[in-house]
Design a protein around this motif. Structure first.
Motif, PDB file in Angstrom:
ATOM      1  N   ARG A   1      -7.060 -27.735 -23.649  1.00 28.85           N
ATOM      2  CA  ARG A   1      -5.639 -27.971 -23.451  1.00 28.85           C
ATOM      3  C   ARG A   1      -5.171 -29.145 -24.301  1.00 28.85           C
ATOM      4  NH1 ARG A   1      -6.263 -27.562 -16.976  1.00 28.85           N
ATOM      5  NH2 ARG A   1      -6.558 -25.305 -16.844  1.00 28.85           N
ATOM      6  N   GLY A   2      -3.910 -29.145 -24.598  1.00 27.33           N
ATOM      7  CA  GLY A   2      -3.358 -30.198 -25.442  1.00 27.33           C
ATOM      8  C   GLY A   2      -3.291 -31.537 -24.735  1.00 27.33           C
ATOM      9  N   GLY A   3      -3.025 -32.576 -25.513  1.00 23.81           N
ATOM     10  CA  GLY A   3      -2.807 -33.894 -24.939  1.00 23.81           C
ATOM     11  C   GLY A   3      -4.050 -34.699 -24.675  1.00 23.81           C
ATOM     12  N   ALA A   4      -5.176 -34.278 -25.173  1.00 20.97           N
ATOM     13  CA  ALA A   4      -6.417 -35.019 -24.927  1.00 20.97           C
ATOM     14  C   ALA A   4      -7.266 -34.985 -26.193  1.00 20.97           C
ATOM     15  CB  ALA A   4      -7.168 -34.436 -23.743  1.00 20.97           C
ATOM     16  N   GLN A   5      -6.807 -35.685 -27.217  1.00 23.80           N
ATOM     17  CA  GLN A   5      -7.478 -35.634 -28.524  1.00 23.80           C
ATOM     18  C   GLN A   5      -8.920 -36.114 -28.436  1.00 23.80           C
ATOM     19  OE1 GLN A   5      -5.454 -37.792 -31.585  1.00 23.80           O
ATOM     20  NE2 GLN A   5      -6.901 -37.223 -33.185  1.00 23.80           N
ATOM     21  N   LYS A   6      -9.155 -37.193 -27.659  1.00 22.90           N
ATOM     22  CA  LYS A   6     -10.508 -37.723 -27.541  1.00 22.90           C
ATOM     23  C   LYS A   6     -11.445 -36.708 -26.904  1.00 22.90           C
ATOM     24  CE  LYS A   6     -13.085 -41.708 -25.765  1.00 22.90           C
ATOM     25  NZ  LYS A   6     -12.999 -42.984 -25.013  1.00 22.90           N
ATOM     26  N   ARG A   7     -10.951 -36.013 -25.882  1.00 26.53           N
ATOM     27  CA  ARG A   7     -11.762 -34.994 -25.212  1.00 26.53           C
ATOM     28  C   ARG A   7     -12.046 -33.833 -26.153  1.00 26.53           C
ATOM     29  NH1 ARG A   7      -9.094 -33.013 -19.915  1.00 26.53           N
ATOM     30  NH2 ARG A   7      -7.678 -32.078 -21.435  1.00 26.53           N
ATOM     31  N   HIS A   8     -11.035 -33.434 -26.931  1.00 25.46           N
ATOM     32  CA  HIS A   8     -11.224 -32.344 -27.890  1.00 25.46           C
ATOM     33  C   HIS A   8     -12.259 -32.731 -28.955  1.00 25.46           C
ATOM     34  CE1 HIS A   8      -6.914 -30.717 -26.960  1.00 25.46           C
ATOM     35  NE2 HIS A   8      -7.752 -30.588 -25.954  1.00 25.46           N
ATOM     36  N   LEU A   9     -12.172 -33.963 -29.415  1.00 24.94           N
ATOM     37  CA  LEU A   9     -13.121 -34.443 -30.421  1.00 24.94           C
ATOM     38  C   LEU A   9     -14.539 -34.454 -29.858  1.00 24.94           C
ATOM     39  CD1 LEU A   9     -12.822 -35.381 -33.340  1.00 24.94           C
ATOM     40  CD2 LEU A   9     -12.740 -37.738 -32.507  1.00 24.94           C
ATOM     41  N   GLY A  10     -14.660 -34.881 -28.604  1.00 22.56           N
ATOM     42  CA  GLY A  10     -15.972 -34.884 -27.950  1.00 22.56           C
ATOM     43  C   GLY A  10     -16.530 -33.482 -27.814  1.00 22.56           C
ATOM     44  N   ALA A  11     -15.652 -32.526 -27.461  1.00 17.68           N
ATOM     45  CA  ALA A  11     -16.095 -31.140 -27.334  1.00 17.68           C
ATOM     46  C   ALA A  11     -16.531 -30.572 -28.673  1.00 17.68           C
ATOM     47  CB  ALA A  11     -14.970 -30.289 -26.744  1.00 17.68           C
TER      48      ALA A  11
ATOM     49  N   TYR B   1     -21.235 -39.595 -29.455  1.00 17.45           N
ATOM     50  CA  TYR B   1     -21.173 -40.637 -28.429  1.00 17.45           C
ATOM     51  C   TYR B   1     -20.254 -41.788 -28.828  1.00 17.45           C
ATOM     52  CZ  TYR B   1     -24.944 -38.538 -25.678  1.00 17.45           C
ATOM     53  OH  TYR B   1     -25.706 -37.702 -24.890  1.00 17.45           O
ATOM     54  N   ARG B   2     -20.107 -42.016 -30.111  1.00 17.51           N
ATOM     55  CA  ARG B   2     -19.178 -43.060 -30.552  1.00 17.51           C
ATOM     56  C   ARG B   2     -17.724 -42.600 -30.448  1.00 17.51           C
ATOM     57  NH1 ARG B   2     -22.963 -43.516 -34.729  1.00 17.51           N
ATOM     58  NH2 ARG B   2     -21.541 -42.556 -36.237  1.00 17.51           N
ATOM     59  N   GLU B   3     -17.513 -41.288 -30.498  1.00 13.77           N
ATOM     60  CA  GLU B   3     -16.153 -40.757 -30.527  1.00 13.77           C
ATOM     61  C   GLU B   3     -15.597 -40.394 -29.152  1.00 13.77           C
ATOM     62  OE1 GLU B   3     -14.203 -40.577 -33.046  1.00 13.77           O
ATOM     63  OE2 GLU B   3     -15.583 -41.057 -34.690  1.00 13.77           O
ATOM     64  N   ALA B   4     -16.482 -40.091 -28.175  1.00 18.37           N
ATOM     65  CA  ALA B   4     -15.977 -39.558 -26.906  1.00 18.37           C
ATOM     66  C   ALA B   4     -16.873 -39.951 -25.742  1.00 18.37           C
ATOM     67  CB  ALA B   4     -15.859 -38.029 -26.995  1.00 18.37           C
ATOM     68  N   ASP B   5     -16.416 -39.594 -24.533  1.00 17.86           N
ATOM     69  CA  ASP B   5     -17.149 -39.925 -23.315  1.00 17.86           C
ATOM     70  C   ASP B   5     -18.420 -39.093 -23.181  1.00 17.86           C
ATOM     71  OD1 ASP B   5     -15.245 -41.762 -22.589  1.00 17.86           O
ATOM     72  OD2 ASP B   5     -14.186 -40.424 -21.194  1.00 17.86           O
ATOM     73  N   PHE B   6     -19.429 -39.705 -22.570  1.00 14.26           N
ATOM     74  CA  PHE B   6     -20.684 -39.018 -22.263  1.00 14.26           C
ATOM     75  C   PHE B   6     -20.421 -37.772 -21.426  1.00 14.26           C
ATOM     76  CE2 PHE B   6     -24.328 -38.326 -19.465  1.00 14.26           C
ATOM     77  CZ  PHE B   6     -25.409 -38.421 -20.326  1.00 14.26           C
ATOM     78  N   ALA B   7     -19.488 -37.875 -20.468  1.00 14.81           N
ATOM     79  CA  ALA B   7     -19.212 -36.777 -19.539  1.00 14.81           C
ATOM     80  C   ALA B   7     -18.674 -35.537 -20.234  1.00 14.81           C
ATOM     81  CB  ALA B   7     -18.223 -37.237 -18.463  1.00 14.81           C
ATOM     82  N   VAL B   8     -18.140 -35.686 -21.444  1.00 10.83           N
ATOM     83  CA  VAL B   8     -17.683 -34.535 -22.219  1.00 10.83           C
ATOM     84  C   VAL B   8     -18.759 -34.093 -23.208  1.00 10.83           C
ATOM     85  CG1 VAL B   8     -15.994 -33.715 -23.904  1.00 10.83           C
ATOM     86  CG2 VAL B   8     -15.251 -35.155 -21.998  1.00 10.83           C
ATOM     87  N   VAL B   9     -19.281 -35.027 -23.986  1.00  8.15           N
ATOM     88  CA  VAL B   9     -20.227 -34.698 -25.054  1.00  8.15           C
ATOM     89  C   VAL B   9     -21.501 -34.063 -24.518  1.00  8.15           C
ATOM     90  CG1 VAL B   9     -21.699 -35.649 -26.874  1.00  8.15           C
ATOM     91  CG2 VAL B   9     -19.358 -36.485 -26.593  1.00  8.15           C
ATOM     92  N   TYR B  10     -22.109 -34.707 -23.522  1.00  7.94           N
ATOM     93  CA  TYR B  10     -23.426 -34.262 -23.061  1.00  7.94           C
ATOM     94  C   TYR B  10     -23.414 -32.838 -22.511  1.00  7.94           C
ATOM     95  CZ  TYR B  10     -28.166 -34.799 -21.220  1.00  7.94           C
ATOM     96  OH  TYR B  10     -29.505 -34.666 -20.972  1.00  7.94           O
ATOM     97  N   PRO B  11     -22.487 -32.489 -21.586  1.00 10.05           N
ATOM     98  CA  PRO B  11     -22.502 -31.109 -21.088  1.00 10.05           C
ATOM     99  C   PRO B  11     -22.171 -30.069 -22.140  1.00 10.05           C
ATOM    100  CG  PRO B  11     -20.613 -32.307 -20.219  1.00 10.05           C
ATOM    101  CD  PRO B  11     -21.509 -33.315 -20.853  1.00 10.05           C
ATOM    102  N   VAL B  12     -21.242 -30.377 -23.050  1.00  8.95           N
ATOM    103  CA  VAL B  12     -20.906 -29.400 -24.082  1.00  8.95           C
ATOM    104  C   VAL B  12     -22.096 -29.175 -25.014  1.00  8.95           C
ATOM    105  CG1 VAL B  12     -19.454 -28.931 -26.094  1.00  8.95           C
ATOM    106  CG2 VAL B  12     -18.431 -29.851 -24.007  1.00  8.95           C
ATOM    107  N   ALA B  13     -22.752 -30.259 -25.422  1.00  9.70           N
ATOM    108  CA  ALA B  13     -23.927 -30.138 -26.292  1.00  9.70           C
ATOM    109  C   ALA B  13     -25.044 -29.371 -25.599  1.00  9.70           C
ATOM    110  CB  ALA B  13     -24.418 -31.527 -26.703  1.00  9.70           C
ATOM    111  N   ARG B  14     -25.310 -29.739 -24.343  1.00  7.89           N
ATOM    112  CA  ARG B  14     -26.402 -29.099 -23.611  1.00  7.89           C
ATOM    113  C   ARG B  14     -26.062 -27.668 -23.218  1.00  7.89           C
ATOM    114  NH1 ARG B  14     -30.182 -31.216 -25.599  1.00  7.89           N
ATOM    115  NH2 ARG B  14     -31.433 -29.992 -24.156  1.00  7.89           N
ATOM    116  N   GLY B  15     -24.782 -27.328 -23.149  1.00  5.79           N
ATOM    117  CA  GLY B  15     -24.399 -25.953 -22.836  1.00  5.79           C
ATOM    118  C   GLY B  15     -24.408 -25.043 -24.043  1.00  5.79           C
ATOM    119  N   THR B  16     -23.880 -25.544 -25.167  1.00  3.42           N
ATOM    120  CA  THR B  16     -23.842 -24.752 -26.393  1.00  3.42           C
ATOM    121  C   THR B  16     -25.255 -24.449 -26.889  1.00  3.42           C
ATOM    122  OG1 THR B  16     -21.796 -25.880 -27.002  1.00  3.42           O
ATOM    123  CG2 THR B  16     -22.912 -24.642 -28.736  1.00  3.42           C
ATOM    124  N   GLY B  17     -26.148 -25.448 -26.795  1.00  6.27           N
ATOM    125  CA  GLY B  17     -27.519 -25.279 -27.274  1.00  6.27           C
ATOM    126  C   GLY B  17     -28.256 -24.118 -26.633  1.00  6.27           C
ATOM    127  N   PRO B  18     -28.390 -24.090 -25.296  1.00  7.12           N
ATOM    128  CA  PRO B  18     -29.132 -22.999 -24.679  1.00  7.12           C
ATOM    129  C   PRO B  18     -28.434 -21.651 -24.802  1.00  7.12           C
ATOM    130  CG  PRO B  18     -28.149 -24.390 -23.004  1.00  7.12           C
ATOM    131  CD  PRO B  18     -28.008 -25.106 -24.308  1.00  7.12           C
TER     132      PRO B  18
END
Length: 288
Positions: free
Chosen positions: A143-153, A85-102
């Motif tokens: 995709r390239g060009g979105a380091q913050k999004r990649h970090l969040g993922a 949450y400190r590194e990236a947006d909620f909209a990226v972190v939360y769905p990826v975390a909740r998707g990978t888990g189940p």
């Protein structure tokens, strides 16, 4: 899945989405995790004591190991989540975390716990996972060009791995060892707090400052987090882990809409489409 189990999971999903939004806004670190853990222990202790008077349970060595292992994994999960949450947006972190888990939880539950979802159940699980993937941005995440999004993922996926680990371990403890959910969870909460205490108490000034500046968030997360997961543990008593884990991801739908409003993050069409696909999967599991 029974109506009672579904209601428990959905209530837990709502609580989970809310406390994650609060945690994202707080943006705290280890001190924040320790303090909301203390609040959780204080809140859970009387409930656990009352439960023990009604359903006393003797913990053998295996049960203690399961509770301690769950506590350790939850600590790692909480620290990874706050880092994400400190590194990236909620909209990226939360769905990826909740998707990978189940996704991982379902695979492990089938392989290790011997669960076999029906055809409708399997399709519904697939729909929920597909909805989470679409909501997270689909292939665009890589995709390239979105380091913050990649970090969040990346951090979201790491968080999801811890979610899968404690989901399967806790499901095994409840279903196979026959542990009373609230007693098992209370011991796990105590273990988490004890594990973090040596590190947190070395910096008393940091703890005091964290309490002064984020008191409301600490209390909210400390109360909502155990409530959310306790509801899930009770649901696991009534339904397969391979069903419960994906249905929890309806919190993605709640988090998407509430989070977009409170955190002022952009809501993309893919998020709305993904939420609709998840909702269809939840309805399917209700009939499975």
């Amino acid at each position: 899945m029974s109506g009672t189990a579904l209601a428990l999971v959905l209530a837990g999903a709502f609580c989970h989405a809310v406390w994650n939004i609060v945690a994202k806004k707080a943006g705290g670190g280890a001190a924040f995790v320790f303090l909301f853990g203390v609040v959780s222990v204080v809140a859970a202790a009387p409930v656990a004591a009352w439960t023990w008077t009604r359903l006393p349970q003797h913990f053998d060595a295996t049960m203690w190991c399961a509770a301690a292992g769950s506590g350790l994994i939850h600590v790692l999960y909480s620290l990874a989540l706050q880092k994400a949450y400190r590194e990236a947006d909620f909209a990226v972190v939360y769905p990826v975390a909740r998707g990978t888990g189940p996704m991982l939880s379902v695979v492990v539950a089938i392989l290790l716990l011997g669960e076999a979802p029906s055809l409708v159940g399997g399709v519904s699980v697939g729909a929920i996972l597909a909805g989470v993937f679409v909501s997270a941005g689909g292939a665009g995440l890589w995709r390239g060009g979105a380091q913050k999004r990649h970090l969040g993922a990346l951090w979201g996926a790491a968080t999801g791995a811890f979610i899968a680990a404690y989901t399967v371990l806790d499901g095994w403890a409840i279903k196979t060892l026959g542990m009373v959910p609230i007693l098992f969870y209370a011991v796990g909460l105590a273990v988490r707090t004890l594990l973090l205490a040596p590190f947190a108490l070395r910096r008393i000034d940091d703890l005091r400052r964290e309490w002064r500046t984020r008191r409301a968030a600490i209390l909210a997360v400390g109360l909502l987090s155990p409530t959310a997961y306790s509801l899930v543990l009770f649901a696991v008593q009534r339904a397969p882990v391979s069903y419960v884990a994906p249905v929890r991801e309806i919190s993605m739908l709640v988090g998407t809409f509430i989070g977009a409003s409170l955190l002022r993050e952009e809501m993309k069409p893919s998020q709305i489409a993904g939420a609709a696909i998840m909702l269809a999967g939840v309805v399917g599991l209700a009939w499975a």
